[in-house]
Design a protein around this motif. Structure first.
Motif, PDB file in Angstrom:
ATOM      1  N   GLU A 302       0.839  -1.205   0.000  1.00  0.00           N
ATOM      2  CA  GLU A 302       0.000   0.000   0.000  1.00  0.00           C
ATOM      3  C   GLU A 302       0.870   1.250   0.000  1.00  0.00           C
ATOM      4  O   GLU A 302       0.613   2.202  -0.718  1.00  0.00           O
ATOM      5  N   HIS A 303       1.932   1.255   0.825  1.00  0.00           N
ATOM      6  CA  HIS A 303       2.872   2.371   0.803  1.00  0.00           C
ATOM      7  C   HIS A 303       4.250   1.909   1.272  1.00  0.00           C
ATOM      8  O   HIS A 303       4.405   0.827   1.836  1.00  0.00           O
ATOM      9  N   VAL A 304       5.239   2.741   1.003  1.00  0.00           N
ATOM     10  CA  VAL A 304       6.640   2.428   1.300  1.00  0.00           C
ATOM     11  C   VAL A 304       7.281   3.607   2.025  1.00  0.00           C
ATOM     12  O   VAL A 304       7.017   4.772   1.695  1.00  0.00           O
ATOM     13  N   THR A 305       8.092   3.299   3.022  1.00  0.00           N
ATOM     14  CA  THR A 305       8.905   4.287   3.725  1.00  0.00           C
ATOM     15  C   THR A 305      10.372   3.893   3.587  1.00  0.00           C
ATOM     16  O   THR A 305      10.707   2.702   3.647  1.00  0.00           O
ATOM     17  N   THR A 325      16.645   7.917  10.313  1.00  0.00           N
ATOM     18  CA  THR A 325      16.108   9.214   9.901  1.00  0.00           C
ATOM     19  C   THR A 325      15.297   9.021   8.625  1.00  0.00           C
ATOM     20  O   THR A 325      15.762   8.346   7.684  1.00  0.00           O
ATOM     21  N   VAL A 326      14.108   9.607   8.567  1.00  0.00           N
ATOM     22  CA  VAL A 326      13.233   9.417   7.416  1.00  0.00           C
ATOM     23  C   VAL A 326      13.817  10.105   6.182  1.00  0.00           C
ATOM     24  O   VAL A 326      14.132  11.298   6.216  1.00  0.00           O
ATOM     25  N   ILE A 327      13.960   9.340   5.109  1.00  0.00           N
ATOM     26  CA  ILE A 327      14.335   9.883   3.802  1.00  0.00           C
ATOM     27  C   ILE A 327      13.079  10.097   2.963  1.00  0.00           C
ATOM     28  O   ILE A 327      12.884  11.149   2.351  1.00  0.00           O
ATOM     29  N   LEU A 328      12.229   9.096   2.942  1.00  0.00           N
ATOM     30  CA  LEU A 328      10.999   9.115   2.155  1.00  0.00           C
ATOM     31  C   LEU A 328       9.878   8.603   3.044  1.00  0.00           C
ATOM     32  O   LEU A 328       9.958   7.486   3.556  1.00  0.00           O
TER      33      LEU A 328
END
Length: 438
Positions: A302-305, A325-328
């Motif tokens: 459904e979604h990707v992080t 740390t969040v990149i996307l």
């Protein structure tokens, strides 16, 4: 053999497989089955009634019964300059015709070395090279290459005896080519080579944009949560996926609700996620990311992080959620599409490890993470941060990209399966288990 009983070196990148960029440069004989057969990805199969014009069809490499002096051999080019950790020789289904003994030699050759070899024709079964072809190969002096595996006995291809694992701890130099020697002839179903590809970065390459996630540039899978149908190692292969089996696909999560509902923010209200951790080829600032769900039509996530971190040493320490740390952040994923992502990046690093999370489950065929090598100003080392110098993450708006840089981007289908992305703003909790790299 059960996965958790395999030698540790099998967790490294497989650097001889055809799908990973490995290539047979020369073989002394391909009478019954071409040497390329032993570099296939799939498990070897046996078809009882299948024959060719030259004899029984076999899934692997099989030479004729030798009736001249010498022994058979072949030259294999690896995916890239590799520190080899070990080998698997599999004689599956070769029971009365397996190779009794092998040895392996290795060399680090220049990029144009392959031009010495005669061209390999698409169908080499039933053939052997000419004397002129052997004369051409003599220029590589492969007889004199370093022997990294002494003459080793193999066993017949029955289930209980087919596998021969050979660890390599003594010869740690980088190699680009191998010579596999058969003593004297016979068949091998699969030949697998495991190791680490190290990307050599010089200061003048700091503005060059490369796919830092790619296996040929040193990207490597360190750990993952689930690989029921397809291994995350497939994500960074050089070419686009051939089919669903050539990507990363997880099992359907058993904690999914009986009836799927949406949240108020138009996001599926499903718990859980699956993840895979990779090291990048070198410490990098991120420029853009491609997520490809090619072939995954009814089973895309459904979604990707995607998150990043920096890690020194041998990458064998434990990762915790606080490291990342969040990149996307939670990008909506469409089935059977290539998603090209740039403006949605939240942070660009520098990082040398990434964690890819799909929610709730499903399949991804390929990921590309394009970036620039981050050169440590203190010691010139792009592979890891100085132990006593903190590396600050750079917000994406503060990164200036040189428009003159050449970008190495794999071929893409620019029509039906390229999709712009939509960022999901849901705060749905995605808990990760602490993970330890291999």
């Amino acid at each position: 053999m059960v996965a958790d009983q395999l030698p540790d070196f099998t967790k490294c990148t497989e650097v001889a497989a055809l799908s990973c960029g490995g290539k047979v440069i020369f073989a002394s004989d391909d009478f019954f089955a071409a040497a390329e057969g032993m570099l296939r990805d799939n498990e070897p199969i046996f078809i009882a009634d299948k024959y060719t014009d030259y004899g029984k069809w076999m899934d692997g490499w099989e030479t004729r019964r030798k009736r001249t002096v010498g022994h058979d051999w072949c030259i294999i080019r690896l995916t890239g300059p590799t520190s080899i950790k070990g080998f698997l020789i599999d004689t599956a289904h070769f029971t009365g015709n397996y190779v009794p003994k092998i040895s392996i030699q290795a060399a680090l050759l220049t990029a144009n070395a392959d031009s010495v070899a005669p061209s390999r024709k698409p169908d080499v079964i039933g053939r052997a090279p000419s004397n002129r072809d052997f004369d051409k190969m003599a220029r590589l002096k492969s007889n004199d290459w370093k022997t990294i595996v002494e003459m080793t006995e193999l066993k017949p291809g029955y289930d209980e005896t087919r596998y021969t694992y050979i660890s390599n701890t003594e010869y740690t130099d980088k190699y680009t080519h191998l010579r596999l020697n058969l003593y004297p002839d016979g068949g091998i179903a699969r030949f697998r080579v495991y190791g680490d590809i190290d990307l050599d970065i010089s200061p003048d390459m700091s503005n060059t944009i490369l796919d830092m996630f790619a296996m040929q540039n040193g990207g490597r899978c360190l750990n993952y949560s689930n690989a029921h149908y397809g291994h995350p190692k497939n994500l960074n292969k050089p070419s686009r996926a051939l089919n669903m089996g050539d990507g990363w696909e997880t099992a359907r999560r058993l904690d999914r609700p009986a009836i799927i509902e949406m949240t108020e923010k138009d996001v599926l209200n499903v718990p859980g996620c699956e993840w895979a951790i990779f090291r990048l080829g070198t410490m990098s600032t991120i420029v853009s990311i491609d997520i490809d769900t090619n072939h995954f039509k009814g089973n895309a996530p459904e979604h990707v992080t995607i998150e990043g971190t920096t890690r020194g040493g041998d990458f064998s320490t434990t990762f915790t959620d606080s490291d990342w740390t969040v990149i996307l952040d939670k990008v909506k994923i469409q089935p059977h599409k290539l998603h090209c992502i740039k403006k949605e990046l939240k942070n660009v690093g520098p990082f040398n490890c990434v964690r890819i999370t799909m929610a709730p489950d499903g399949g991804i065929s390929r990921v590309r993470i394009f970036g620039q090598a981050f050169i440590d100003k203190q010691n010139g080392d792009a592979n890891k941060p100085a132990d006593d110098v903190p590396v600050e993450n750079v917000p994406v708006e503060n990164v200036a990209i040189n428009a003159g840089n050449s970008i190495e981007i794999p071929e893409k289908n620019t029509t039906e399966n390229v999709e712009s992305v939509e960022t999901v703003t849901s705060d749905t909790n995605q808990q990760h288990e602490n993970s330890t790299s291999d």
